[in-house]
Write a protein that holds these residues in place. Structure first.
Motif, mmCIF file in Angstrom:
data_model
loop_
_atom_site.group_PDB
_atom_site.id
_atom_site.type_symbol
_atom_site.label_atom_id
_atom_site.label_comp_id
_atom_site.label_asym_id
_atom_site.label_seq_id
_atom_site.Cartn_x
_atom_site.Cartn_y
_atom_site.Cartn_z
ATOM 1 N N LEU A 245 0.823 -1.216 0.000
ATOM 2 C CA LEU A 245 0.000 0.000 0.000
ATOM 3 C C LEU A 245 0.856 1.265 0.000
ATOM 4 C CD1 LEU A 245 -2.817 -1.015 2.519
ATOM 5 C CD2 LEU A 245 -2.835 -1.172 0.021
ATOM 6 N N TYR A 246 1.981 1.207 0.719
ATOM 7 C CA TYR A 246 2.873 2.371 0.741
ATOM 8 C C TYR A 246 3.614 2.531 -0.582
ATOM 9 C CZ TYR A 246 6.832 5.372 1.782
ATOM 10 O OH TYR A 246 7.774 6.379 1.727
ATOM 11 N N GLN A 247 4.231 1.456 -1.041
ATOM 12 C CA GLN A 247 5.045 1.531 -2.255
ATOM 13 C C GLN A 247 4.215 1.904 -3.470
ATOM 14 O OE1 GLN A 247 8.256 1.472 -2.200
ATOM 15 N NE2 GLN A 247 8.513 0.730 -0.104
ATOM 16 N N ARG A 248 2.957 1.480 -3.514
ATOM 17 C CA ARG A 248 2.121 1.739 -4.682
ATOM 18 C C ARG A 248 1.315 3.030 -4.535
ATOM 19 N NH1 ARG A 248 4.052 1.199 -8.043
ATOM 20 N NH2 ARG A 248 2.427 0.696 -9.565
ATOM 21 N N GLY A 249 1.491 3.720 -3.420
ATOM 22 C CA GLY A 249 0.855 5.021 -3.262
ATOM 23 C C GLY A 249 -0.648 4.976 -3.108
ATOM 24 N N PRO B 63 1.983 9.111 1.802
ATOM 25 C CA PRO B 63 3.108 8.718 2.653
ATOM 26 C C PRO B 63 3.003 9.192 4.097
ATOM 27 C CG PRO B 63 3.834 10.098 0.787
ATOM 28 C CD PRO B 63 2.389 9.845 0.617
ATOM 29 N N GLU B 64 2.314 10.334 4.320
ATOM 30 C CA GLU B 64 2.207 10.841 5.683
ATOM 31 C C GLU B 64 1.327 9.966 6.573
ATOM 32 O OE1 GLU B 64 -0.502 13.447 3.031
ATOM 33 O OE2 GLU B 64 1.497 12.521 2.936
ATOM 34 N N THR C 91 1.114 1.771 8.241
ATOM 35 C CA THR C 91 0.127 2.845 8.288
ATOM 36 C C THR C 91 -0.149 3.318 9.711
ATOM 37 O OG1 THR C 91 -2.101 3.522 7.647
ATOM 38 C CG2 THR C 91 -1.836 1.257 8.368
ATOM 39 N N THR C 92 -0.416 4.617 9.840
ATOM 40 C CA THR C 92 -0.837 5.194 11.119
ATOM 41 C C THR C 92 -2.328 5.489 11.127
ATOM 42 O OG1 THR C 92 -0.327 7.421 10.304
ATOM 43 C CG2 THR C 92 1.414 6.277 11.513
ATOM 44 N N ASP C 93 -2.998 5.209 9.999
ATOM 45 C CA ASP C 93 -4.433 5.482 9.896
ATOM 46 C C ASP C 93 -5.207 4.497 10.759
ATOM 47 O OD1 ASP C 93 -6.721 6.860 8.390
ATOM 48 O OD2 ASP C 93 -7.137 4.746 8.023
#
Length: 211
Positions: A31-35, A39-40, A55-57
């Motif tokens: 999920l991070y690498q593919r945007g 990123p925040e 993730t921090t969500d």
């Protein structure tokens, strides 16, 4: 020496925990690498000797930790019995274009039990945790490296998780039937595999190829 080997032996329960944890970090990394999320919404964590973005969500964390991982752990813990019945074989991360719902990427992870491995050309061998973590580290690194060849996702995207299970399996109430979310005329890249000697996980990513 014998007692040490016994202590290092991976049990079914221990293997289930390892595989479940890999999927948590692996899904976060995808999920991070593919945007898929900005990123925040991620923070750095040390795992497998790597710095991994998690993730921090709160909503996404709740979805992964409260809904997906307990179900996945239950699946893997019962994998030997269920695989004999053809009940569960893979987990798929589907990345879709939010507006059109079109599948753009499909990350597929095949799960084999030790019995299936014994009947294949890759019989399981005893492993310690350090060796397993080294193999998982290689898979995570490969997922990270996919940004060098996967097409840029230029539109807002969402993701779904698919569990391939037997129709007679009593699934959690929040699960829904789904199509395979296949991609027509897709390109596919095999990922590295890892094994705990109790379970083996083989991965691949297929994606929509744009000329």
């Amino acid at each position: 020496m014998t007692s040490t080997k016994q202590l290092n032996k991976i049990t079914l329960k221990g293997s289930a925990a390892i595989v479940s944890e890999f999927f948590f970090y692996g899904i976060n990394n995808i999920l991070y690498q593919r945007g898929v999320y900005p990123p925040e919404m991620f923070k750095q964590e040390k795992k497998y000797g790597l710095t991994i973005l998690v993730t921090t969500d709160e909503g996404l964390l709740t979805y992964l930790k409260d809904n997906i991982l307990p179900q996945l752990t239950a699946i893997v813990c019962n994998l030997t019995e269920w695989l004999e019945k053809g009940a569960v074989r893979r987990l798929v991360v589907v990345i879709r274009e939010s507006e059109t719902n079109e599948t753009l990427e499909r990350w597929q992870f095949e799960i084999q039990s030790d019995e299936e491995q014994k009947n294949s050309n890759n019989p399981p061998k005893p492993k310690d945790v350090n060796t397993i973590n080294s193999e998982i580290r290689a898979v995570i690194r490969q997922i990270t490296a996919t940004v060098t060849f996967l097409p840029l996702l230029e539109t807002p995207c969402s993701f779904d998780l698919l569990f391939y299970t037997d129709k007679n399996l009593e699934a959690p109430s929040q699960w829904e039937d789904s199509s395979a979310c296949l991609i027509t005329n897709s390109e596919e890249v095999k990922l590295r595999s890892f094994s705990t000697s109790v379970h083996r996980v083989d991965g691949a990513v297929s994606y929509k190829f744009s000329m």
